[in-house]
Design a protein around this motif. Structure first.
Motif, PDB file in Angstrom:
ATOM      1  N   SER A  60      37.445  60.659  -9.438  1.00  0.00           N
ATOM      2  CA  SER A  60      36.876  60.218  -8.025  1.00  0.00           C
ATOM      3  C   SER A  60      37.300  58.762  -7.684  1.00  0.00           C
ATOM      4  O   SER A  60      37.120  58.377  -6.462  1.00  0.00           O
ATOM      5  N   LEU A  61      37.445  57.960  -8.770  1.00  0.00           N
ATOM      6  CA  LEU A  61      37.803  56.809  -8.403  1.00  0.00           C
ATOM      7  C   LEU A  61      39.097  56.740  -7.819  1.00  0.00           C
ATOM      8  O   LEU A  61      39.415  55.989  -6.686  1.00  0.00           O
ATOM      9  N   TYR A  62      40.235  57.548  -8.383  1.00  0.00           N
ATOM     10  CA  TYR A  62      41.447  57.562  -7.561  1.00  0.00           C
ATOM     11  C   TYR A  62      41.258  58.112  -6.050  1.00  0.00           C
ATOM     12  O   TYR A  62      41.770  57.758  -5.194  1.00  0.00           O
ATOM     13  N   ILE A  72      43.378  53.389   1.357  1.00  0.00           N
ATOM     14  CA  ILE A  72      44.634  52.536   1.613  1.00  0.00           C
ATOM     15  C   ILE A  72      45.334  53.228   2.761  1.00  0.00           C
ATOM     16  O   ILE A  72      46.259  52.880   3.424  1.00  0.00           O
ATOM     17  N   GLN A  73      44.683  54.410   3.193  1.00  0.00           N
ATOM     18  CA  GLN A  73      45.462  55.223   4.385  1.00  0.00           C
ATOM     19  C   GLN A  73      45.543  54.526   5.483  1.00  0.00           C
ATOM     20  O   GLN A  73      44.637  53.697   5.888  1.00  0.00           O
ATOM     21  N   ARG A  98      38.417  46.658  -2.989  1.00  0.00           N
ATOM     22  CA  ARG A  98      37.328  46.956  -2.523  1.00  0.00           C
ATOM     23  C   ARG A  98      36.762  48.446  -2.707  1.00  0.00           C
ATOM     24  O   ARG A  98      35.424  48.466  -3.150  1.00  0.00           O
ATOM     25  N   ALA A  99      37.566  49.290  -2.470  1.00  0.00           N
ATOM     26  CA  ALA A  99      36.987  50.670  -3.125  1.00  0.00           C
ATOM     27  C   ALA A  99      36.743  50.893  -4.555  1.00  0.00           C
ATOM     28  O   ALA A  99      35.717  51.547  -4.936  1.00  0.00           O
ATOM     29  N   ALA A 110      32.234  51.503  -8.517  1.00  0.00           N
ATOM     30  CA  ALA A 110      31.588  50.926  -9.767  1.00  0.00           C
ATOM     31  C   ALA A 110      30.354  50.749  -9.525  1.00  0.00           C
ATOM     32  O   ALA A 110      29.342  50.676 -10.181  1.00  0.00           O
ATOM     33  N   LYS A 111      30.022  50.155  -8.185  1.00  0.00           N
ATOM     34  CA  LYS A 111      28.678  49.775  -7.691  1.00  0.00           C
ATOM     35  C   LYS A 111      27.636  51.001  -7.375  1.00  0.00           C
ATOM     36  O   LYS A 111      26.745  50.955  -8.024  1.00  0.00           O
ATOM     37  N   LYS A 112      28.512  51.987  -6.943  1.00  0.00           N
ATOM     38  CA  LYS A 112      27.517  53.171  -6.432  1.00  0.00           C
ATOM     39  C   LYS A 112      27.508  54.364  -7.642  1.00  0.00           C
ATOM     40  O   LYS A 112      26.540  54.773  -7.862  1.00  0.00           O
TER      41      LYS A 112
END
Length: 187
Positions: A57-59, A66-67, A80-81, A86-88
């Motif tokens: 999911s992180l990936y 970055i798209q 940021r992502a 990590a925050k969500k």
């Protein structure tokens, strides 16, 4: 299995991945704890599955971010992502940092995808292969540091955290240019 994982991830997000127990999962699902063993290999199995799911999911979130972006913008978007994930999903994120007992190739592969994504984002900085790995480690340290400090509400001053992150990433990127120039002078 997916229902069990979703319940475990939700509990981990609420109570922390280390507070996760088979009893808490079975209570959430309204089943008896022994019933879970029909689908999983105990708490270790759940943690392994959470680690794989979290890394995947992180990936995916980092790759989407970055798209269409290049160089500095891509690195900032990726950072940021990472921190937004990590925050969500604090428990699922914490699961990505676990080293479950035994080897599981899926964890290695999912982690490798993230490393390769970071390497591809740093490719425009013209680093040799060893320096690129060091740069990925440094970038991960910045991202994880921000994520951990935010989770612990350690940024207490009334300044925008996004601005702090952007400044840290910009300083890191400027440092890459400086390191690259010094390495070329040493050759």
């Amino acid at each position: 299995m997916q229902t069990i994982l979703e319940a475990a991830a939700e509990l981990a997000d609420q109570e922390g991945v280390h507070g996760l127990t088979l009893a808490s999962i079975s209570k959430k699902l309204n089943v008896r704890p022994p019933s879970l063993y029909n689908h999983i290999e105990g708490l270790g199995g759940i943690r392994t599955e959470l680690a794989v799911w979290g890394l995947t999911s992180l990936y995916e979130e980092m790759a989407i971010s970055i798209q269409g972006a290049q160089k500095d913008e891509a690195v900032c978007n990726m950072a940021r992502a990472y921190i937004d994930f990590a925050k969500k999903r604090p428990g699922l994120y914490a699961a990505t940092l676990l080293k479950p007992a035994g080897e599981d190739k899926r964890i290695e592969e999912a982690g490798g995808q993230i490393v390769n994504l970071a390497l591809s984002v740093l490719k425009p900085y013209d680093l040799d292969s060893v320096s690129a790995i060091h740069a990925v480690r440094g970038l991960r340290s910045i991202m994880h540091g921000f994520a951990a400090l935010m989770q612990n509400r350690a940024f207490g001053l009334p300044y925008d955290i996004e601005d702090s992150l952007e400044m840290a990433i910009c300083a890191f990127l400027a440092g890459l240019d400086t390191c690259r120039k010094h390495r070329r002078q040493d050759i």
